[in-house]
Structures are given as C-alpha cells and as structure tokens.
Design a protein around this motif. Structure first.
Motif, PDB file in Angstrom:
ATOM      1  N   LYS A  19       9.549 -16.733  -5.588  1.00  0.00           N
ATOM      2  CA  LYS A  19      10.134 -14.883  -5.577  1.00  0.00           C
ATOM      3  C   LYS A  19       9.605 -13.774  -5.794  1.00  0.00           C
ATOM      4  O   LYS A  19       8.053 -13.915  -5.994  1.00  0.00           O
ATOM      5  CB  LYS A  19      10.260 -14.842  -6.995  1.00  0.00           C
ATOM      6  CG  LYS A  19      12.119 -16.172  -7.603  1.00  0.00           C
ATOM      7  CD  LYS A  19      11.708 -16.324  -9.251  1.00  0.00           C
ATOM      8  CE  LYS A  19      12.646 -17.439  -9.429  1.00  0.00           C
ATOM      9  NZ  LYS A  19      12.276 -17.519 -11.408  1.00  0.00           N
ATOM     10  N   VAL A  20       9.976 -12.472  -4.949  1.00  0.00           N
ATOM     11  CA  VAL A  20       9.440 -11.704  -4.705  1.00  0.00           C
ATOM     12  C   VAL A  20       9.944  -9.815  -5.317  1.00  0.00           C
ATOM     13  O   VAL A  20      11.339 -10.657  -5.203  1.00  0.00           O
ATOM     14  CB  VAL A  20       9.584 -11.089  -3.084  1.00  0.00           C
ATOM     15  CG1 VAL A  20       8.510  -9.268  -3.115  1.00  0.00           C
ATOM     16  CG2 VAL A  20       8.567 -12.124  -2.168  1.00  0.00           C
ATOM     17  N   ARG A  21       9.441  -9.742  -6.715  1.00  0.00           N
ATOM     18  CA  ARG A  21      10.325  -8.934  -7.655  1.00  0.00           C
ATOM     19  C   ARG A  21       9.655  -7.419  -7.068  1.00  0.00           C
ATOM     20  O   ARG A  21       8.967  -7.168  -7.619  1.00  0.00           O
ATOM     21  CB  ARG A  21       9.894  -9.588  -9.003  1.00  0.00           C
ATOM     22  CG  ARG A  21      10.838  -8.680  -9.860  1.00  0.00           C
ATOM     23  CD  ARG A  21      11.131  -9.171 -10.902  1.00  0.00           C
ATOM     24  NE  ARG A  21       9.800  -8.873 -12.247  1.00  0.00           N
ATOM     25  CZ  ARG A  21       9.189  -9.304 -12.835  1.00  0.00           C
ATOM     26  NH1 ARG A  21      10.153 -10.586 -13.543  1.00  0.00           N
ATOM     27  NH2 ARG A  21       8.105  -9.823 -13.447  1.00  0.00           N
ATOM     28  N   ILE A  22      10.888  -6.595  -6.855  1.00  0.00           N
ATOM     29  CA  ILE A  22      10.916  -5.191  -7.314  1.00  0.00           C
ATOM     30  C   ILE A  22      11.650  -5.341  -7.563  1.00  0.00           C
ATOM     31  O   ILE A  22      12.548  -5.155  -8.423  1.00  0.00           O
ATOM     32  CB  ILE A  22      12.138  -4.696  -6.364  1.00  0.00           C
ATOM     33  CG1 ILE A  22      11.987  -6.094  -4.654  1.00  0.00           C
ATOM     34  CG2 ILE A  22      11.975  -3.634  -4.835  1.00  0.00           C
ATOM     35  CD1 ILE A  22      13.169  -5.357  -3.369  1.00  0.00           C
ATOM     36  N   ARG A  49       0.835  -1.552  -0.163  1.00  0.00           N
ATOM     37  CA  ARG A  49      -0.129   0.020   0.113  1.00  0.00           C
ATOM     38  C   ARG A  49       0.604   1.615   0.118  1.00  0.00           C
ATOM     39  O   ARG A  49       0.671   2.117  -0.396  1.00  0.00           O
ATOM     40  CB  ARG A  49      -0.694  -0.128   1.086  1.00  0.00           C
ATOM     41  CG  ARG A  49      -1.792  -1.127   0.791  1.00  0.00           C
ATOM     42  CD  ARG A  49      -2.211  -1.101   3.245  1.00  0.00           C
ATOM     43  NE  ARG A  49      -3.724  -1.715   2.679  1.00  0.00           N
ATOM     44  CZ  ARG A  49      -4.142  -2.022   2.033  1.00  0.00           C
ATOM     45  NH1 ARG A  49      -5.479  -1.426   1.514  1.00  0.00           N
ATOM     46  NH2 ARG A  49      -5.019  -3.091   2.410  1.00  0.00           N
ATOM     47  N   ARG A  50       2.408   1.070   0.864  1.00  0.00           N
ATOM     48  CA  ARG A  50       2.782   2.851   1.259  1.00  0.00           C
ATOM     49  C   ARG A  50       3.489   2.563   0.073  1.00  0.00           C
ATOM     50  O   ARG A  50       3.598   3.761  -0.702  1.00  0.00           O
ATOM     51  CB  ARG A  50       3.790   2.613   2.017  1.00  0.00           C
ATOM     52  CG  ARG A  50       4.863   3.686   2.344  1.00  0.00           C
ATOM     53  CD  ARG A  50       6.279   2.668   3.231  1.00  0.00           C
ATOM     54  NE  ARG A  50       6.561   2.539   2.567  1.00  0.00           N
ATOM     55  CZ  ARG A  50       7.766   3.000   1.356  1.00  0.00           C
ATOM     56  NH1 ARG A  50       7.436   4.412   1.511  1.00  0.00           N
ATOM     57  NH2 ARG A  50       8.687   2.344   1.444  1.00  0.00           N
ATOM     58  N   LEU A  51       3.945   1.662  -1.248  1.00  0.00           N
ATOM     59  CA  LEU A  51       4.632   1.479  -2.629  1.00  0.00           C
ATOM     60  C   LEU A  51       3.524   2.599  -3.599  1.00  0.00           C
ATOM     61  O   LEU A  51       4.139   2.766  -4.294  1.00  0.00           O
ATOM     62  CB  LEU A  51       5.540   0.697  -3.480  1.00  0.00           C
ATOM     63  CG  LEU A  51       6.444   0.464  -1.831  1.00  0.00           C
ATOM     64  CD1 LEU A  51       6.743  -1.434  -2.826  1.00  0.00           C
ATOM     65  CD2 LEU A  51       8.065   0.627  -2.003  1.00  0.00           C
ATOM     66  N   ASP A  52       2.384   1.948  -3.683  1.00  0.00           N
ATOM     67  CA  ASP A  52       1.210   2.618  -4.405  1.00  0.00           C
ATOM     68  C   ASP A  52       0.935   4.078  -4.113  1.00  0.00           C
ATOM     69  O   ASP A  52       0.847   3.741  -5.292  1.00  0.00           O
ATOM     70  CB  ASP A  52      -0.202   1.718  -4.235  1.00  0.00           C
ATOM     71  CG  ASP A  52      -0.411   0.033  -4.366  1.00  0.00           C
ATOM     72  OD1 ASP A  52       0.233  -0.245  -5.433  1.00  0.00           O
ATOM     73  OD2 ASP A  52      -1.441  -0.240  -4.444  1.00  0.00           O
ATOM     74  N   ASP A  53       1.391   4.238  -2.862  1.00  0.00           N
ATOM     75  CA  ASP A  53       0.812   5.874  -2.861  1.00  0.00           C
ATOM     76  C   ASP A  53       2.038   6.869  -3.358  1.00  0.00           C
ATOM     77  O   ASP A  53       1.634   7.731  -3.666  1.00  0.00           O
ATOM     78  CB  ASP A  53       0.458   5.900  -1.083  1.00  0.00           C
ATOM     79  CG  ASP A  53      -0.829   5.713  -0.528  1.00  0.00           C
ATOM     80  OD1 ASP A  53      -1.022   4.884  -1.715  1.00  0.00           O
ATOM     81  OD2 ASP A  53      -0.847   5.475   0.502  1.00  0.00           O
ATOM     82  N   THR A  54       3.189   5.847  -2.798  1.00  0.00           N
ATOM     83  CA  THR A  54       4.124   6.746  -3.162  1.00  0.00           C
ATOM     84  C   THR A  54       5.003   6.545  -5.000  1.00  0.00           C
ATOM     85  O   THR A  54       5.732   7.262  -5.138  1.00  0.00           O
ATOM     86  CB  THR A  54       5.649   6.414  -2.051  1.00  0.00           C
ATOM     87  OG1 THR A  54       6.097   4.974  -3.166  1.00  0.00           O
ATOM     88  CG2 THR A  54       5.592   6.187  -0.484  1.00  0.00           C
ATOM     89  N   GLY A  55       4.796   5.745  -5.517  1.00  0.00           N
ATOM     90  CA  GLY A  55       4.879   5.071  -6.356  1.00  0.00           C
ATOM     91  C   GLY A  55       6.104   4.902  -6.503  1.00  0.00           C
ATOM     92  O   GLY A  55       7.098   4.942  -6.988  1.00  0.00           O
ATOM     93  N   GLU A  56       7.310   4.732  -5.060  1.00  0.00           N
ATOM     94  CA  GLU A  56       9.208   4.529  -5.449  1.00  0.00           C
ATOM     95  C   GLU A  56       8.720   2.812  -6.394  1.00  0.00           C
ATOM     96  O   GLU A  56      10.358   3.295  -6.719  1.00  0.00           O
ATOM     97  CB  GLU A  56       9.296   3.991  -3.738  1.00  0.00           C
ATOM     98  CG  GLU A  56       9.756   4.974  -3.179  1.00  0.00           C
ATOM     99  CD  GLU A  56       9.800   4.917  -2.144  1.00  0.00           C
ATOM    100  OE1 GLU A  56       8.890   5.479  -1.179  1.00  0.00           O
ATOM    101  OE2 GLU A  56      10.667   3.903  -0.998  1.00  0.00           O
ATOM    102  N   ALA A  57       7.807   2.229  -5.698  1.00  0.00           N
ATOM    103  CA  ALA A  57       8.944   0.685  -6.437  1.00  0.00           C
ATOM    104  C   ALA A  57       7.267  -0.120  -6.399  1.00  0.00           C
ATOM    105  O   ALA A  57       6.091   0.543  -6.512  1.00  0.00           O
ATOM    106  CB  ALA A  57       9.974   0.038  -5.984  1.00  0.00           C
ATOM    107  N   THR A  58       7.803  -1.096  -7.495  1.00  0.00           N
ATOM    108  CA  THR A  58       6.577  -1.972  -6.945  1.00  0.00           C
ATOM    109  C   THR A  58       6.730  -2.962  -6.740  1.00  0.00           C
ATOM    110  O   THR A  58       7.849  -3.852  -6.963  1.00  0.00           O
ATOM    111  CB  THR A  58       6.359  -2.347  -8.513  1.00  0.00           C
ATOM    112  OG1 THR A  58       6.754  -2.861  -9.586  1.00  0.00           O
ATOM    113  CG2 THR A  58       4.845  -1.183  -9.026  1.00  0.00           C
TER     114      THR A  58
END
Lengths: 413, 413
Positions: B223-226, B202-211
């Motif tokens: 696998k967790v892909r950043i 959720r935080r990333l959705d807000d900031t758009g820093e990464a997915t």
C-alpha cells in the motif's frame, strides 16, 4: 518475581505494525510462572525509552525490551540501556567476528552499519542464543536486569524461550517445571464447555494440581489449555496425562486433537490410516476447504482435489447433480456423490448454502447443508450459522471437516 | 497536543487477546495530527490502573483508556478514573434509562449488573455516541482529559472516530482537515517503489503538500498511503487527486486499486464490465484463489467456479490435460483451456507449481506457472517465488489475479 515488557519502535505507536511480540512474551511469562503487570510501547526516541526503562526498573524486578537492535540510526535500544546503566557502549571483538561470520555464511560482506550491533553497554553481555545477525543483551542494573531482544518475531522467540525465560526462572528461584497441553475442540460453545467442566475446574481450584483456560480461536476451534507445575518433567507429564483423560471423559468426542494438531491435519492422518482418498464439492466456501487441506504439506497422498461448484450450472454439468434447489438436502447429497465419481475419490465431502449477506434461493443467510458420501452410504446435515459471510464460510469448513473426522473414527470408512 | 493510550485488561497482559485497539487508535491519532508517545497495557487491578493514569496525565495532554467498561466486577476503569479525579461515582438516571432502552429494543430485561454502566465519576460526562450498552466517558482532570471507551473494537472505533478525535482536534486547535488515500499496488518491491518515488518524496518533503508512506501487506499487496492537510475537504481532496495522478504516472500500472479495493474486487468489476465469466483450475493453491474470489459478496454473476486439480489424475481426467509434467508450460496452458471448457467460462485462469517445502516433479519449491485462456488466446507465465509454502501459495494467488487484471484492462478480453 515480575517482569515488564517494553516494545520499542515508532511503527508500533503509529499502528503500522501491531505489537504481537508483547502478547507472546506475556503469555510465555505467565506459563513460566512469572507475573507481568505492565507492557509499554514507546517510539524510537532516546529520552522516552530511557524514561520508560527507569520506571520499569522501579516497579518491576526485570524488563524485557523488544526491538531497536538493528543496524540503523533508528535502532537506539543499546544506547538507551547504556544511559540507564550510566555506562558507555563498547565494541566487543568476539561479536564483530560472530556477525561477520553470519554474513560470510551467506556469501556476503558485513556492511559497516552492522558494526553497531557488536556494541554492548559496559557490564552487559550478549545472550548465548543468536538466531539472526542481532545479538540479544543481558544488562544488569543493580540487582535487577534488563534483557534486550530483536523485534523480528522468530529471533525474539528463540532468545526468549531458550535463554531469557530459563534465566528469569532461575533468578526467581522457580525450580519446578511448568508445562501445558492444549486440547483442540469443536462442537461445544465456550459457555457450554465451561458448564460441563465446572465441577472439574472447582476441584482443580481446591487441589491446585493444574489449571484450565479456554481460548476461542475462530475456525481453529476452541482450545482448552491445561497447565500444571511439578518437580520434574515426568511428574508434570503425568498430571497432564491424567487431566487430559479426565477432560476427554467429561467433554467426549469434541476433542479433535492436541497441541499443534489442526482439524485438517487430523482428518488427513485419519484418511491415511484407512488409505482413503478425499474429493470435495464446494459451493458457498468457494475453495476454502481445499485451501485449508492443501495448506498441510504432503497432503497429496490422500487429497485428490475438488470441484468449486459456485454457479448452478457447474453443479449440474460437472458434478451431474439433479435440477433441484441449490441449497437442499438432495443437492448436497448429489454433490458429495458427484465429488467421488468425478474426482475418483473414495470419500466425497460437499457443502452448499447461503453465505450472505442476502438470502439466496429463498433461504436465509447461514443456512448450510453438509454432505458426505462414502461407497453406498450418503448422509446430509443441515446447519444454521448465525454469523457474517466470512465466519459462515469458515465455520462451514471446520464443521464439514469435523463431520468427516467423526465418521472416519466411528466406522472406519 | 499529545495523547497516550492505555489498554486495560488482564487478558491483554496474558497474551490471550492481542491488543489491536491501541494500534488502531495510534494510527487514527497520527492521521488526525495528534502525537502519541506512549501506549501502555495494564491488568484489571485498581492500584496499577490508577498509577498508569496518573503517570499518563503527567506526561501527556490527554489519555484514551480502552476496556474495563463492562458490567462485571472485573470492569474497574470507572473506579480508577474516579480515584484519579478524587471524586466518587454517581449514578446517572438518564444513562440508566438509555441502557434499559437498549435492552428493551432487543426484547430483553436489563440485568441488575448493567446498572454499573450508568455510573460516572462526578464531573465526568457520557459521550454522545454510544453504539453498544457501554457508555463512553469524558473525564476532565485539571486542564487535561481522560476518555474511556469500551474494548469491543467496533464500539471503540465508532466512539473514537465520531467523538474523541474531533474533540481532541478541537482542543489542540487543529482546525484544518487531514485526509489520506491508499493506492493498492502489486508488482514492485517496497525498495523499488521507494526508489521510483524517491524524487517525489523529496519534493513533498520540501513543499510539505503531502506525505507518502509504504505499508507492506502480504498478499493484500503493497500500500502507498498519501496523507494531506488543508483548510477544507475540497482543497485536501484536490491535493490527494493531484498526488495520486503524479504517483500513478511514476509507478505505472502496478496500482490496481484505491482504498478499500482488493485485487479480487477489482478483477470481478472488470469481468462484470465485459460481461465475461471466470473459471479456475488450481493445483498448488488448492482452492485459495476461488476462496478469495468468493469472499466478495455478489461474485456469482461472473464467477462460475473452479477445478481443484491437486492430484495429477484430476488434471488429466477432469480437465483433459495431456500427460506432461505437472509443473510445466504445456500443463498450465491445458489447465486454463480445460477450465474454460469444463466450467463453461469465457476466461480460464490456472496455476500449477511447487509450494514446498520439498521439490516436486524435479522442480524446486517456488517454481510456479500461471496460465490464462480466453477464446483462442492462451498465455503462460513462469514465476520463481522464494518464500515458504504459505506465502508461495498466497503470492501465486495475487500474481495470477494481477495477470488477469492486466489483460482485462489491456485488450478487453
């Protein structure tokens, strides 16, 4: 008659899931005598799915859609087909009950979401074969038809084989029977097999009795598939029998099995027939031969086990091999004999060699010795496998098992 | 900017070859920030390839065609693109020389057929990256572009990564850098991971820093892909570093590696750091753990080998286990200790259990014991794996190796 395949799901476009469903459906259509000229992947987007379906219906007689029939908001295949048909979705009470019953059978309540799966475009009908919770759909559009099946492979396969293909064949007026048989081979390259069978392939081209196709399948061997058409199952089986006999006569003993046989299952069956037990000694393969053998359920009656002698000291201390080169005829013979003795097995099969990428013990990558010990008799074979590490290991496995297969057949160990 | 993928080849429609190229290209386009809405497979038929290309150019900004660039009569991608461009094919003398030189480098004459590969639609140009004999093509059509790359996966991948993607990003005015990092995990289900990371997503959705994306990969782990975007490589790497640290803090020690690490390579590295050798005792897996370990080049410095104790007598006679139940804590402890002793290894890792489909020794399928012996210490863990035979064996492998990984890290065996 030709039939397009449309695979629906954004995960397919993103490469998170490889679309093997379309490939399988394409193969089945070909075997059923139905052409397929286009296969399209499209994401979970209503407008684009509708556009793809409209185009598919323009240029083909039938469409099979795969995926997008689940219970979530992403699953919009039903909506897209309804839009193409120009109708609304209606809930089918019989389907609601059928889905509820499936959940009930597993002791679970049907989630409200799954009610979506009981909706059909008006004029469509549910397929009579329903292996999971998602019903498949048969949706007439003018004189054409759109089938929708789930993306879950085993559900899709059941519906396509048992329902969609027979219906498409009926529509196309294909009344005859098409059947195929796959001969599994090991020992000749694809080009060599094609050369040996060249005259026979020409003869079949002329007579139209059957067709032959080659499918290279890595360490599963090279498959030779015979396909024949006829009026009924009996006559097709007779053609396949005759053609199988002709091919076996031409290519000889490289045929190790038929259809679902594998090299492992064939070797295990032969061991069972002779009540002989098997022990392994593996160096470069590290356990791969044992892993394949033990993948076959029920192997424990003849498979004792193995020694993975990766390190030199294991060869010497556990298998009792002499202090000779790790990749040598003397070593592989001693490993095979050691496997018999240490594991208490009637037959010992051993492999040692250089998987690569670097040379080892002064030997080039791809240099592999296979040893086979049975009672007093021990033999060894040298292979040169011009492959990378993984394929060298895989081809060592099947080549070693093939040697055992031949000996079990030749002289009843 | 969006780009379609068109895979060309009748063998793809017939299901003889699964189209993994489109999946790979789709993934790369997504990582490069370019949308791909449609991917189509079409056979070696000029009229149909032309129709597919025309449609693709109508609805997308760019097209990547894959396949049909070989030297044979079946290979008609060049002809189809020329027809779409409304131009003729012209032979490029520089390409003739380049192809001839490639054959020459392998000590071979260029066959006359390969001259076809030196032909380009007028106005098109050859891609500067050419890993094999087939040149790739860049074909402008109005303000759009069609790229053609070979179907051979490694040639295709080289051209797409090194040439096509950078050009498409430039066309799209994407100047920033996109990079991703994959954390390899074992021990939490996909839904559990998603739950633990819910707030962060959720935080990333807000900031758009990464997915963050999850990719279940069977016995390769989850696998967790950043993925992150930024102005330059340094700033993107900083975002990935920070995000990796945050995720590791949230999910804890289920992360066993990054990007190309595998459970085997990580375990081998840890053994090497401690100069500890490993011996295996495998029952239900039949050699699968050894096969995986030995798939890693250079494992021989720490991997001694294994005993595949499939038959009960091998457990007793070779590993010296007591006469207790084959699937029991006492047995697996004795197997692990036996592996150390018999193989002369510092650490013994053992597995015994019921792979199924039938119960064995009064135990249900999926009942698996893992044992680990190191010096004086021996421990055992019981697993219940609710899977079919093959997955039970595979998940036993990775779970056993993961136990070893944790112990090597925890207390420096």
């Amino acid at each position: 008659m030709n039939c397009e395949v449309v695979a629906i799901g954004t995960e397919l476009l993103l490469g998170q899931v490889v679309d093997t469903n379309s490939s399988w459906i394409g193969e089945q259509l070909a075997l059923a005598g139905i052409d397929s000229h286009f296969q399209t992947k499209v994401g979970d987007n209503l407008e684009r799915i509708v556009a793809v379906l409209r185009l598919a219906l323009e240029r083909s007689d039938a469409v099979i859609c795969c995926g997008g029939l689940g219970p979530t908001q992403d699953d919009i295949t039903r909506d897209a087909i309804a839009a193409v048909m120009g109708v609304e979705l209606v809930r089918d009470p019989a389907l609601v009950e059928a889905i509820r019953a499936r959940f009930g059978a597993r002791g679970r309540e049907m989630p409200a979401n799954n009610l979506r799966q009981a909706e059909l475009p008006r004029g469509a009908s549910a397929l009579p074969v329903q292996p999971g919770t998602a019903p498949g759909l048969r949706c007439p559009v003018g004189d054409k038809v759109v089938y929708a099946v789930p993306g879950v492979p085993w559900e899709m396969k059941e519906m396509v084989s048992r329902c969609v293909l027979p219906e498409l064949r009926q529509r196309a007026g294909i009344t005859g029977v098409i059947a195929s048989r796959t001969l599994r081979t090991w020992g000749l390259s694809e080009s060599k097999l094609a050369e040996v069978l060249d005259d026979e392939i020409r003869r079949l081209d002329d007579t139209g009795e059957a067709t032959i196709a080659f499918l290279a399948s890595g360490w599963e061997g090279l498959k030779v598939r015979i396909t024949a058409k006829g009026d009924d199952e009996g006559s097709v089986a007779a053609v396949l029998d005759a053609e199988e006999a002709r091919i076996r006569q031409l290519v000889g003993d490289v045929v190790f099995g038929v259809d679902d046989d594998t090299m492992e299952s064939v070797v295990l069956e032969a061991l069972r027939r002779r009540s002989a037990t098997l022990g392994l000694a593996e160096s470069l393969t590290g356990g791969l031969i044992g892993a394949r053998i033990s993948a076959v359920p029920g192997c424990s009656d003849v498979f004792r086990g193995g020694i993975v002698a990766y390190d030199r000291r294991v060869k010497l201390e556990v298998l009792g091999c002499p202090d000779v080169g790790a990749v040598s005829e003397e070593m592989v013979r001693a490993m095979a004999q050691g496997a018999c003795r240490v594991l208490g097995a009637d037959i010992g099969l051993a492999v040692t060699g250089v998987a690569g990428p670097d040379p080892h013990d002064g030997q080039e990558p791809g240099t592999v010795w296979v040893g086979l010990a049975r009672g007093e008799r021990t033999e060894a074979r040298l292979l040169h496998l011009p492959f990378d590490r993984e394929r060298t290991r895989q081809f060592t496995c099947i080549t070693a098992l093939d040697l055992l297969r031949r000996r079990l057949r030749d002289d009843g160990i």
